[in-house]
Write a protein that holds these residues in place. Structure first.
Motif, PDB file in Angstrom:
ATOM      1  N   PHE A 203       3.976   1.932 -21.679  1.00 27.92           N
ATOM      2  CA  PHE A 203       4.719   3.158 -21.393  1.00 27.92           C
ATOM      3  C   PHE A 203       4.991   3.292 -19.894  1.00 27.92           C
ATOM      4  N   PHE A 204       3.970   3.067 -19.071  1.00 30.21           N
ATOM      5  CA  PHE A 204       4.139   3.184 -17.621  1.00 30.21           C
ATOM      6  C   PHE A 204       4.875   1.982 -17.029  1.00 30.21           C
TER       7      PHE A 204
ATOM      8  N   VAL B 261      14.552   6.129  -6.216  1.00 26.64           N
ATOM      9  CA  VAL B 261      14.304   5.226  -7.343  1.00 26.64           C
ATOM     10  C   VAL B 261      13.131   4.306  -7.056  1.00 26.64           C
ATOM     11  N   THR B 262      13.132   3.674  -5.888  1.00 25.47           N
ATOM     12  CA  THR B 262      12.067   2.715  -5.572  1.00 25.47           C
ATOM     13  C   THR B 262      10.726   3.422  -5.383  1.00 25.47           C
ATOM     14  N   LYS B 263      10.739   4.670  -4.914  1.00 27.73           N
ATOM     15  CA  LYS B 263       9.486   5.425  -4.821  1.00 27.73           C
ATOM     16  C   LYS B 263       8.928   5.682  -6.213  1.00 27.73           C
ATOM     17  N   GLN B 264       9.801   6.021  -7.157  1.00 29.29           N
ATOM     18  CA  GLN B 264       9.373   6.215  -8.537  1.00 29.29           C
ATOM     19  C   GLN B 264       8.858   4.909  -9.141  1.00 29.29           C
ATOM     20  N   ILE B 265       9.496   3.811  -8.779  1.00 30.37           N
ATOM     21  CA  ILE B 265       9.033   2.502  -9.251  1.00 30.37           C
ATOM     22  C   ILE B 265       7.612   2.235  -8.773  1.00 30.37           C
ATOM     23  N   VAL B 266       7.330   2.553  -7.525  1.00 30.79           N
ATOM     24  CA  VAL B 266       5.986   2.367  -6.990  1.00 30.79           C
ATOM     25  C   VAL B 266       4.974   3.233  -7.736  1.00 30.79           C
ATOM     26  N   ILE B 267       5.323   4.494  -7.975  1.00 29.48           N
ATOM     27  CA  ILE B 267       4.407   5.406  -8.674  1.00 29.48           C
ATOM     28  C   ILE B 267       4.080   4.894 -10.073  1.00 29.48           C
TER      29      ILE B 267
ATOM     30  N   THR C  82       4.370   1.869 -11.170  1.00 30.96           N
ATOM     31  CA  THR C  82       3.644   0.602 -11.092  1.00 30.96           C
ATOM     32  C   THR C  82       2.159   0.852 -10.894  1.00 30.96           C
ATOM     33  N   TRP C  83       1.811   1.810 -10.048  1.00 31.85           N
ATOM     34  CA  TRP C  83       0.406   2.178  -9.871  1.00 31.85           C
ATOM     35  C   TRP C  83      -0.190   2.686 -11.193  1.00 31.85           C
ATOM     36  N   LEU C  84       0.562   3.516 -11.896  1.00 32.42           N
ATOM     37  CA  LEU C  84       0.074   4.019 -13.179  1.00 32.42           C
ATOM     38  C   LEU C  84      -0.136   2.890 -14.183  1.00 32.42           C
ATOM     39  N   THR C  85       0.757   1.907 -14.148  1.00 33.68           N
ATOM     40  CA  THR C  85       0.624   0.747 -15.027  1.00 33.68           C
ATOM     41  C   THR C  85      -0.664  -0.004 -14.754  1.00 33.68           C
ATOM     42  N   VAL C  86      -0.891  -0.309 -13.497  1.00 32.68           N
ATOM     43  CA  VAL C  86      -2.078  -1.084 -13.118  1.00 32.68           C
ATOM     44  C   VAL C  86      -3.357  -0.307 -13.434  1.00 32.68           C
TER      45      VAL C  86
ATOM     46  N   ALA D 286      -3.426  -9.785 -11.200  1.00 33.52           N
ATOM     47  CA  ALA D 286      -2.023  -9.563 -11.577  1.00 33.52           C
ATOM     48  C   ALA D 286      -1.558  -8.178 -11.122  1.00 33.52           C
ATOM     49  N   GLY D 287      -2.443  -7.186 -11.205  1.00 32.34           N
ATOM     50  CA  GLY D 287      -2.081  -5.847 -10.767  1.00 32.34           C
ATOM     51  C   GLY D 287      -1.786  -5.787  -9.281  1.00 32.34           C
ATOM     52  N   ALA D 288      -2.604  -6.481  -8.485  1.00 38.54           N
ATOM     53  CA  ALA D 288      -2.374  -6.512  -7.036  1.00 38.54           C
ATOM     54  C   ALA D 288      -1.031  -7.155  -6.725  1.00 38.54           C
TER      55      ALA D 288
END
Length: 326
Positions: free
Chosen positions: A202-203, A237-243, A245-249, A270-272
């Motif tokens: 989902f994230f 957009v890229t700030k949201q991508i970063v957020i 991505t952190w939630l995913t990891v 892989a998360g790093a």
């Protein structure tokens, strides 16, 4: 900021010009062309996510044990369900697929298949998926597949996609369902581990999809689809991508108590790597540099594959869970 050009292919998906919206090659022979057109309706390359997500969920549900027959049966039923959803999506999106260069070669966009035939094909696949999973696994798995198809077609495609920039955030829940189907096929219920795996996908979906949409935002704009890169600045957009991505990891790490050391190590490394790529994209946009968002899109596939493959190996070995070590 200028978005750079990207070429080449990637491990899990289609070549870049297709960008995950797979187009099965056409043929001059009508006996071959028609079956290929129907196959293309199912978006076979997109279904790779089914394999990446379902198998690890089933293996984690019964750590240390592998039921090949049940896995293959569930994958077949899940494939029919995903093929149904994708076909019905093509039916609903036939008008905008004709407008977007990236999707103009889809069967309905080029009128290689009658729209009514595609609708019937999609419905039959969906009914077949439900019946197969009920027979080979259990009723819950069949009902989850039906819920996935209905959500993808009516909530995402017909409801959210053309109305809100948050379309892929909530609509992406349909792509998370294979883990619930796989888990339920083994256990007959939905455990917390399956919910965490659902959260991972989902994230992961927004940064994966928005990176693609950054590259093809003119296509989406022409089709009237308000993807986030169409309605927001690239920095937003890229700030949201970063957020996300952190939630995913973080979601992948939440699964550590139910797994072993192999998965824990893979998820961390892989998360790093995934976070580094997301931050580099954001930093490049902030500096006004030419960036390649498609690179993140392509590598996000590899990231998810690595994490879930690590989970599959960890589950097959069935070593003591990390949580039991503390």
């Amino acid at each position: 900021m200028r978005i750079g050009q990207q070429s080449g292919g990637h491990g899990l998906g289609s070549p870049v010009p297709k960008s995950g919206d797979e187009v099965v090659e056409t043929s001059r022979n009508p006996l071959i062309a028609r079956p290929l057109a129907y196959l293309a309706l199912t978006k076979p390359r997109v279904i790779e996510l089914l394999l990446v997500a379902t198998i690890p969920a089933m293996l984690l549900a019964h750590r240390g044990s592998v039921d090949i027959g049940l896995i293959l049966s569930t994958l077949f039923g899940g494939w029919m369900g995903a093929a149904s959803a994708n076909t019905l999506n093509c039916v609903a999106d036939a008008d905008i697929d004709k407008v977007m260069k990236r999707t103009a070669r889809r069967p309905l966009a080029r009128e290689a298949v009658p729209r009514l035939n595609a609708l019937i094909f999609g419905v039959v696949l969906g009914l077949g998926s439900f019946a197969w999973l009920w027979w080979r696994a259990n009723l819950l798995s069949g009902l989850l597949v039906v819920a996935t198809i209905l959500f993808y077609v009516f909530v995402y495609t017909l409801g959210l996609k053309r109305r809100t920039s948050q379309n892929v955030v909530w609509g992406g829940a349909a792509g998370c369902m294979p883990v619930l189907v796989g888990w339920s096929a083994v256990t007959g219920n939905i455990g917390w581990q399956a919910i965490v795996m659902f959260a991972v996908i989902f994230f992961w979906t927004p940064p994966h999809t928005w990176a693609l949409a950054m590259r093809y935002k003119e296509d989406y704009k022409a089709a009237g689809v308000p993807m986030l890169p169409v309605v927001a600045t690239e920095q937003v957009v890229t700030k949201q991508i970063v957020i996300y991505t952190w939630l995913t990891v973080l979601a992948t790490l939440a699964l550590v108590p139910a797994t072993g050391a192999i998965y824990g190590a893979v998820a961390l490394v892989a998360g790093a790597w995934f976070l580094l790529m997301a931050h580099q994209l954001y930093a490049g946009v902030r500096r006004g540099e030419s960036v390649k968002p498609l690179k993140l899109f392509l590598q996000s596939n590899n990231y998810l594959a690595v994490v879930f493959c690590g989970l599959a190996v960890d589950s097959v070995l069935g070593w003591s869970t990390v949580g039991h070590l503390f």
